[in-house]
Design a protein around this motif. Structure first.
Motif, PDB file in Angstrom:
ATOM      1  N   SER A   1       7.629  22.112  93.311  1.00 46.84           N
ATOM      2  CA  SER A   1       6.909  23.158  92.586  1.00 46.84           C
ATOM      3  C   SER A   1       7.210  24.468  93.308  1.00 46.84           C
ATOM      4  CB  SER A   1       5.401  22.869  92.580  1.00 46.84           C
ATOM      5  OG  SER A   1       4.719  23.827  91.810  1.00 46.84           O
ATOM      6  N   PRO A   2       8.466  24.909  93.260  1.00 44.08           N
ATOM      7  CA  PRO A   2       8.923  25.999  94.130  1.00 44.08           C
ATOM      8  C   PRO A   2       8.311  27.357  93.802  1.00 44.08           C
ATOM      9  CG  PRO A   2      10.592  25.494  92.502  1.00 44.08           C
ATOM     10  CD  PRO A   2       9.532  24.443  92.364  1.00 44.08           C
ATOM     11  N   PHE A   3       8.168  28.133  94.833  1.00 38.64           N
ATOM     12  CA  PHE A   3       7.765  29.522  94.677  1.00 38.64           C
ATOM     13  C   PHE A   3       9.000  30.386  94.383  1.00 38.64           C
ATOM     14  CE2 PHE A   3       6.759  33.598  97.082  1.00 38.64           C
ATOM     15  CZ  PHE A   3       6.019  34.154  96.046  1.00 38.64           C
ATOM     16  N   ILE A   4      10.100  30.099  95.091  1.00 36.29           N
ATOM     17  CA  ILE A   4      11.329  30.887  94.956  1.00 36.29           C
ATOM     18  C   ILE A   4      12.501  29.968  94.643  1.00 36.29           C
ATOM     19  CG2 ILE A   4      12.965  32.400  96.177  1.00 36.29           C
ATOM     20  CD1 ILE A   4      10.597  33.192  98.011  1.00 36.29           C
ATOM     21  N   ARG A   5      13.344  30.407  93.724  1.00 39.98           N
ATOM     22  CA  ARG A   5      14.651  29.771  93.527  1.00 39.98           C
ATOM     23  C   ARG A   5      15.672  30.650  94.231  1.00 39.98           C
ATOM     24  NH1 ARG A   5      13.948  25.490  90.473  1.00 39.98           N
ATOM     25  NH2 ARG A   5      12.313  25.487  88.860  1.00 39.98           N
ATOM     26  N   LYS A   6      16.241  30.122  95.304  1.00 40.82           N
ATOM     27  CA  LYS A   6      17.092  30.918  96.170  1.00 40.82           C
ATOM     28  C   LYS A   6      18.430  31.248  95.513  1.00 40.82           C
ATOM     29  CE  LYS A   6      16.823  28.055  99.709  1.00 40.82           C
ATOM     30  NZ  LYS A   6      16.973  27.548 101.088  1.00 40.82           N
TER      31      LYS A   6
ATOM     32  N   ILE B   1      -0.188  29.584  96.915  1.00 43.53           N
ATOM     33  CA  ILE B   1       1.212  29.884  97.212  1.00 43.53           C
ATOM     34  C   ILE B   1       1.458  29.661  98.694  1.00 43.53           C
ATOM     35  CG2 ILE B   1       2.933  31.735  97.368  1.00 43.53           C
ATOM     36  CD1 ILE B   1       1.565  33.004  94.917  1.00 43.53           C
ATOM     37  N   GLY B   2       2.569  29.021  99.000  1.00 45.24           N
ATOM     38  CA  GLY B   2       3.013  28.868 100.381  1.00 45.24           C
ATOM     39  C   GLY B   2       4.489  29.203 100.465  1.00 45.24           C
ATOM     40  N   THR B   3       4.891  29.946 101.473  1.00 39.51           N
ATOM     41  CA  THR B   3       6.294  30.329 101.615  1.00 39.51           C
ATOM     42  C   THR B   3       6.623  30.652 103.064  1.00 39.51           C
ATOM     43  OG1 THR B   3       7.994  31.928 100.935  1.00 39.51           O
ATOM     44  CG2 THR B   3       5.734  32.740 101.075  1.00 39.51           C
ATOM     45  N   TYR B   4       7.879  30.423 103.434  1.00 41.73           N
ATOM     46  CA  TYR B   4       8.347  30.821 104.759  1.00 41.73           C
ATOM     47  C   TYR B   4       8.843  32.261 104.769  1.00 41.73           C
ATOM     48  CZ  TYR B   4       8.021  26.308 107.124  1.00 41.73           C
ATOM     49  OH  TYR B   4       7.545  25.162 107.732  1.00 41.73           O
ATOM     50  N   MET B   5       8.755  32.959 103.641  1.00 39.41           N
ATOM     51  CA  MET B   5       9.288  34.314 103.558  1.00 39.41           C
ATOM     52  C   MET B   5       8.351  35.344 104.198  1.00 39.41           C
ATOM     53  SD  MET B   5      10.388  36.701 100.283  1.00 39.41           S
ATOM     54  CE  MET B   5      11.973  35.927  99.959  1.00 39.41           C
ATOM     55  N   HIS B   6       8.800  35.902 105.331  1.00 36.54           N
ATOM     56  CA  HIS B   6       8.167  37.106 105.841  1.00 36.54           C
ATOM     57  C   HIS B   6       8.674  38.283 105.019  1.00 36.54           C
ATOM     58  CE1 HIS B   6       6.113  35.528 109.330  1.00 36.54           C
ATOM     59  NE2 HIS B   6       7.200  34.920 109.744  1.00 36.54           N
TER      60      HIS B   6
ATOM     61  N   ILE C   1      -5.062  32.016  97.190  1.00 32.82           N
ATOM     62  CA  ILE C   1      -4.639  32.029  98.582  1.00 32.82           C
ATOM     63  C   ILE C   1      -3.118  32.043  98.679  1.00 32.82           C
ATOM     64  CG2 ILE C   1      -4.617  29.509  98.882  1.00 32.82           C
ATOM     65  CD1 ILE C   1      -5.862  30.075 101.713  1.00 32.82           C
ATOM     66  N   ALA C   2      -2.621  32.778  99.667  1.00 31.65           N
ATOM     67  CA  ALA C   2      -1.190  32.794  99.969  1.00 31.65           C
ATOM     68  C   ALA C   2      -1.014  32.535 101.453  1.00 31.65           C
ATOM     69  CB  ALA C   2      -0.570  34.137  99.585  1.00 31.65           C
TER      70      ALA C   2
ATOM     71  N   GLY D   1       9.407  27.132  99.240  1.00 31.59           N
ATOM     72  CA  GLY D   1       7.984  27.355  99.119  1.00 31.59           C
ATOM     73  C   GLY D   1       7.305  26.497  98.063  1.00 31.59           C
ATOM     74  N   TYR D   2       6.060  26.827  97.822  1.00 32.97           N
ATOM     75  CA  TYR D   2       5.214  26.043  96.911  1.00 32.97           C
ATOM     76  C   TYR D   2       4.364  26.997  96.077  1.00 32.97           C
ATOM     77  CZ  TYR D   2       1.786  22.566  95.336  1.00 32.97           C
ATOM     78  OH  TYR D   2       0.980  21.762  94.576  1.00 32.97           O
TER      79      TYR D   2
END
Length: 497
Positions: free
Chosen positions: A405-410, A426-431, A327-328, A417-418
């Motif tokens: 547990s980040p999804f992205i390293r900015k 996966i969870g993220t605020y990135m559209h 799931i994302a 994210g997660y």
């Protein structure tokens, strides 16, 4: 001001796509066009480089023009948020959340000023303005204070081309009826007609063209065959059309069709994947056992959480993930995957001190504040730093995670994210996440490996530029260019350009 405005006999007749095609065609012809739409009503939005929010269609049209999108290309954006309320975004910044009637009463005069100022600014950076209307110019109950169709044509002092959709039927009545309901001075502005979405040989419509021209006295500039493009749509009507031809394929993605769905264009890159099908799910019994589930963005996380629970989808999604599913969650979908939602001032729920338990698949808690985040987001996949990601954030709530547990390293060194369970959650605020070719390919290839399917990588960024050119070529093939140029020059004579 040199320009032309495209108005439609109804919503979703293809104005946005035609405006996009004209943007690219004019670039090819040596013009310097810029897109403009005075007011969008859509939850499908775009964030400019300076962190301002505009309608997605104008962001796409700016790309077709080879320009960086600017707030003046869409000075007013209304984002429906339920119960007759809409979030008002002016010049890219959130101002208010009010009813449609209150908006018309409170903002009409200011809207006229913003539209005029935006047109003036655009005229200084472009030699031709491609203006898109909204809905129909003869919504009689709204005409008195409309700021999207003939009032805009009047402010810009440009000719109008009327776009009609033959695919939906009733073309002749819609064209003639629209013209009949216009005021005499408004009708005088209409200098051309485009018949869109024709299926079959346009030569078969020769008599129809003759009838329209004789009955209206207005030239038909083009009869455009239906084209299956890969560009994002603008609203929910486009959603229905773009994903209507579902067929079972090797990779099955279930996207949850939330009642307050926003930025559904996040899913459109999958249309370019020949072995991948997206189906929109509204009921628990429809979910089945897909290869992946996507929880997209929402304009109201609280209301859509309630929908997930009452429909049985919440329980079914939790069960699916616990049994090994992938799931994302994107933006509001990310919030839904968390443990709790709190809304002290009622900014999302509409009721102060609201709280609710989320799906609990991510150890995070979301609180809603008045300040809205709109900004570009870029970085590298935490687990695979060779994969670069870029997109944008549009959200009010802020999510605090219990564990890192980040999804992205900015790019700025922060985390976003997660990412857990070997990438299954996966969870993220990135559209715009799946618009990143390398990431989308990697995500899908994990499923392909699991099923023993050939690995694939589609370069959609290159495809998009090709699609712009294909649209322009499609338009030029059927367009009476000389007649269009004659119409365009009418605005030059008015302004002395």
């Amino acid at each position: 001001m040199r320009g032309v405005m495209f108005q439609g006999t109804a919503s979703d007749v293809g104005k946005s796509l035609i405006a996009t095609a004209f943007c690219r065609l004019l670039v090819q012809k040596g013009f310097k066009p810029a897109p403009f739409k005075s007011q969008n009503v859509s939850n499908n939005s775009y964030v400019t480089a300076d962190g301002k929010e505009i309608g997605r269609a104008q962001g796409l049209q700016a790309e077709a023009c080879g320009l960086e999108a600017l707030p003046v290309m869409n000075p007013i954006l209304l984002k429906p948020s339920g119960s007759g309320q809409s979030e008002v975004v002016l010049m890219g910044e959130r101002q208010d959340t009010i009813s449609g009637m209150a908006y018309r009463d409170r903002y009409y005069e200011s809207a006229i000023e913003w539209i005029g100022a935006s047109l003036e600014q655009l005229s200084r950076i472009a030699d031709t303005i491609i203006i898109e209307g909204a809905g129909s110019p003869v919504e009689m109950n709204l005409k008195q204070k409309e700021v999207v169709n003939m009032k805009v044509a009047e402010l810009a002092d440009v000719p109008v081309i009327l776009v009609a959709d033959i695919h939906r039927g009733g073309l002749f009545a819609s064209v003639v009826g629209t013209l009949e309901l216009l005021e005499a001075q408004e009708r005088e502005r209409v200098k051309g007609i485009i018949v869109n979405k024709f299926r079959g040989d346009p030569a078969l419509f020769k008599e129809g063209v003759q009838w329209l021209e004789k009955r209206t006295g207005i030239p038909v500039l083009a009869v455009l065959p239906y084209i299956d493009h890969q560009l994002e749509g603008e609203d929910s009507l486009s959603l229905a059309e773009r994903f209507s031809s579902y067929e079972k394929k090797d990779i099955d993605i279930a996207a949850i069709k939330l009642p307050y769905l926003s930025n559904y264009s996040d899913m459109e890159p999958f249309l370019a994947e020949k072995d991948t099908a997206v189906r929109w799910v509204e009921r628990a019994e429809e979910l089945g056992c897909p290869d992946a589930v996507v929880l997209p963005g929402t304009k109201s996380t609280f209301h859509d959480l309630r929908f997930l629970k009452t429909s049985g989808l919440a329980e079914r999604i939790i069960q699916y993930v616990e049994q090994g599913g992938t799931i994302a969650g994107l933006c509001g979908g990310y919030q839904l995957l968390g443990r709790t939602l709190t809304d002290p001032h009622g900014y999302d729920s509409g009721t102060a001190n609201s709280s609710a338990k989320g799906l609990g698949l991510i150890p995070g808690d979301t609180c809603f504040f008045d300040k809205k985040t709109t900004k570009r987001l870029a970085g590298r996949l935490a687990e695979q730093p060779e994969i670069y990601l870029n997109g944008y954030e549009i959200h009010i709530g802020q999510t605090k995670l219990e564990e890192s547990s980040p999804f992205i390293r900015k790019e700025d060194g922060g985390e976003e994210g997660y990412y857990a369970r070997n990438g299954r959650v996966i969870g993220t605020y990135m559209h715009h996440l799946f618009h990143n070719d390398a990431w989308r390919s990697e995500w899908l290839n994990r499923m392909r490996r699991k099923k023993g399917l050939p690995l694939r990588q589609v370069n959609r960024l290159e495809q998009k530029q090709k699609v712009f050119d294909q649209l322009a070529g499609h338009l030029e093939r059927y367009l009476d260019w000389k007649q269009f140029l004659k119409i365009l020059r009418m605005s030059e004579r008015k302004t002395g350009q």
